[in-house]
Design an enzyme around this catalytic site. Sequence first.
Site, PDB file in Angstrom:
ATOM      1  N   ALA A 220     -10.054  -5.183  -7.023  1.00  0.00           N
ATOM      2  CA  ALA A 220     -10.620  -5.444  -5.706  1.00  0.00           C
ATOM      3  C   ALA A 220      -9.470  -5.773  -4.762  1.00  0.00           C
ATOM      4  CB  ALA A 220     -11.620  -6.595  -5.778  1.00  0.00           C
ATOM      5  N   TYR A 221      -9.532  -5.229  -3.562  1.00  0.00           N
ATOM      6  CA  TYR A 221      -8.441  -5.371  -2.604  1.00  0.00           C
ATOM      7  C   TYR A 221      -8.814  -6.369  -1.516  1.00  0.00           C
ATOM      8  CZ  TYR A 221      -6.145  -1.693  -5.032  1.00  0.00           C
ATOM      9  OH  TYR A 221      -5.516  -0.984  -6.017  1.00  0.00           O
ATOM     10  N   LEU A 222      -7.998  -7.420  -1.406  1.00  0.00           N
ATOM     11  CA  LEU A 222      -8.190  -8.442  -0.385  1.00  0.00           C
ATOM     12  C   LEU A 222      -7.472  -8.055   0.897  1.00  0.00           C
ATOM     13  CD1 LEU A 222      -7.601 -11.513  -2.712  1.00  0.00           C
ATOM     14  CD2 LEU A 222      -9.779 -10.458  -2.078  1.00  0.00           C
TER      15      LEU A 222
END
Length: 143
Positions: free
Chosen positions: A27-29
């Site tokens: 998951a990319y913040l």
Amino acid sequence: MEIERKFLVKKMPEDLETYPCLLIEQAYLCTDPVVRIRRQDNSYYMTYKGKGMMVREEYNLPLNEKAYLHLKAKADGHIIAKKRYRIPLGTLTAELDIFSVPKELTLVEVEFSTEDEALSFCPPDWFGEDVTSDSRYHNSNMI
């Protein structure tokens, strides 16, 4: 420091199921710079990646499951999922990624100790086009 080359896959290697396989969710913040969280089987990490194509800064920090799930909620749906097969190539390892989310795609990466080693690498026949310098194939751009 991460030194890696990335390729499309011309044909799948023989006996793929005999190689070790990891289930990965990322998951990319943030994508500039890249800050991602990863669940790899039952291990959890946060990774920072600097700018660059073949060579770039990379730092990994361990997370626990609770922290991973807390941060995953902040990724606004920017998530990828893939199976990763680890295939020996002499002293190197090919990491064959079969993506299922956000789209079906197959890529293979090889990490190196030095830039010279990366530049002199001769890929096996089952590797396809070298896409190391094509930013469309950075995982963070696939979301």
